[in-house]
Design a protein around this motif. Structure first.
Motif, PDB file in Angstrom:
ATOM      1  N   THR A  10       0.615  -1.213   0.203  1.00 15.74           N
ATOM      2  CA  THR A  10       0.311  -0.264  -0.169  1.00 15.74           C
ATOM      3  C   THR A  10       0.888   1.068   0.169  1.00 15.74           C
ATOM      4  OG1 THR A  10      -1.745  -1.067   0.951  1.00 15.74           O
ATOM      5  CG2 THR A  10      -1.980   1.400   1.017  1.00 15.74           C
ATOM      6  N   THR A  11       1.684   1.292   1.000  1.00 13.73           N
ATOM      7  CA  THR A  11       2.788   2.250   0.915  1.00 13.73           C
ATOM      8  C   THR A  11       3.370   2.573  -0.650  1.00 13.73           C
ATOM      9  OG1 THR A  11       3.146   1.957   3.453  1.00 13.73           O
ATOM     10  CG2 THR A  11       4.676   3.295   2.307  1.00 13.73           C
TER      11      THR A  11
ATOM     12  N   CYS B  58       0.575   3.773  -3.078  1.00 17.55           N
ATOM     13  CA  CYS B  58       0.733   5.526  -2.791  1.00 17.55           C
ATOM     14  C   CYS B  58       1.666   6.437  -3.252  1.00 17.55           C
ATOM     15  CB  CYS B  58      -0.388   5.609  -1.087  1.00 17.55           C
ATOM     16  SG  CYS B  58      -1.814   4.115  -1.013  1.00 17.55           S
TER      17      CYS B  58
ATOM     18  N   VAL C 234      -5.701   4.255 -10.028  1.00 14.45           N
ATOM     19  CA  VAL C 234      -5.611   3.727  -9.097  1.00 14.45           C
ATOM     20  C   VAL C 234      -6.572   2.996  -8.520  1.00 14.45           C
ATOM     21  CG1 VAL C 234      -4.308   2.855  -5.657  1.00 14.45           C
ATOM     22  CG2 VAL C 234      -3.449   5.273  -7.817  1.00 14.45           C
TER      23      VAL C 234
ATOM     24  N   ASP D 141      -8.046   0.031  -5.706  1.00 11.25           N
ATOM     25  CA  ASP D 141      -8.330  -0.184  -4.690  1.00 11.25           C
ATOM     26  C   ASP D 141      -8.442  -2.060  -4.655  1.00 11.25           C
ATOM     27  OD1 ASP D 141      -7.254  -1.757  -1.975  1.00 11.25           O
ATOM     28  OD2 ASP D 141      -8.376   0.205  -0.734  1.00 11.25           O
TER      29      ASP D 141
ATOM     30  N   THR E 243      -5.747   1.554   0.939  1.00 11.14           N
ATOM     31  CA  THR E 243      -5.196   2.847  -0.358  1.00 11.14           C
ATOM     32  C   THR E 243      -6.273   4.061   0.043  1.00 11.14           C
ATOM     33  OG1 THR E 243      -4.254   1.341  -1.248  1.00 11.14           O
ATOM     34  CG2 THR E 243      -4.548   3.332  -2.307  1.00 11.14           C
TER      35      THR E 243
ATOM     36  N   TYR F 276      -6.494   5.751   2.875  1.00 13.46           N
ATOM     37  CA  TYR F 276      -5.072   7.312   2.211  1.00 13.46           C
ATOM     38  C   TYR F 276      -5.264   8.409   1.509  1.00 13.46           C
ATOM     39  CZ  TYR F 276      -2.188   4.158   4.648  1.00 13.46           C
ATOM     40  OH  TYR F 276      -1.298   3.322   5.459  1.00 13.46           O
TER      41      TYR F 276
END
Length: 89
Positions: A16-17, A20, A36, A38, A45, A48
């Motif tokens: 996820t990091t 993003c 994006v 998810d 995500t 975020y």
């Protein structure tokens, strides 16, 4: 159009990091349009990239529409899994 996919079966490895941050980099520094998607049931995500109001509108849509529902219907996921003798979805 280019597609980038982030995948790893193991949890807690930073998928996820990375996703993003890559999306932000391409949009902010390279001026690219970024979509994006998810696919994680935890929706990290989504939390975020959306503010709280947008998140609530997306996750608690009164019509019950979700991307997963549309993908399953369009590609007949359950039928294909059964045809391939995979476990029932």
């Amino acid at each position: 159009m280019k597609a980038i996919s982030i995948f790893n079966n193991k949890g807690g490895v930073g998928k996820t990091t990375v996703l993003c941050n890559l999306a932000a980099y391409f949009q902010i520094y390279l001026g690219k349009k970024v979509l994006v998607i998810d696919g994680d049931p935890q929706c990290n995500t989504t939390t975020y990239v959306l503010d709280e109001e947008q998140f609530m509108n997306v996750c608690y849509e009164p019509t019950g529409f979700t991307i997963a529902v549309e993908v399953r219907a369009k590609y007949k996921i359950e039928e294909k899994c059964q045809e391939a003798r995979y476990i029932k979805v």
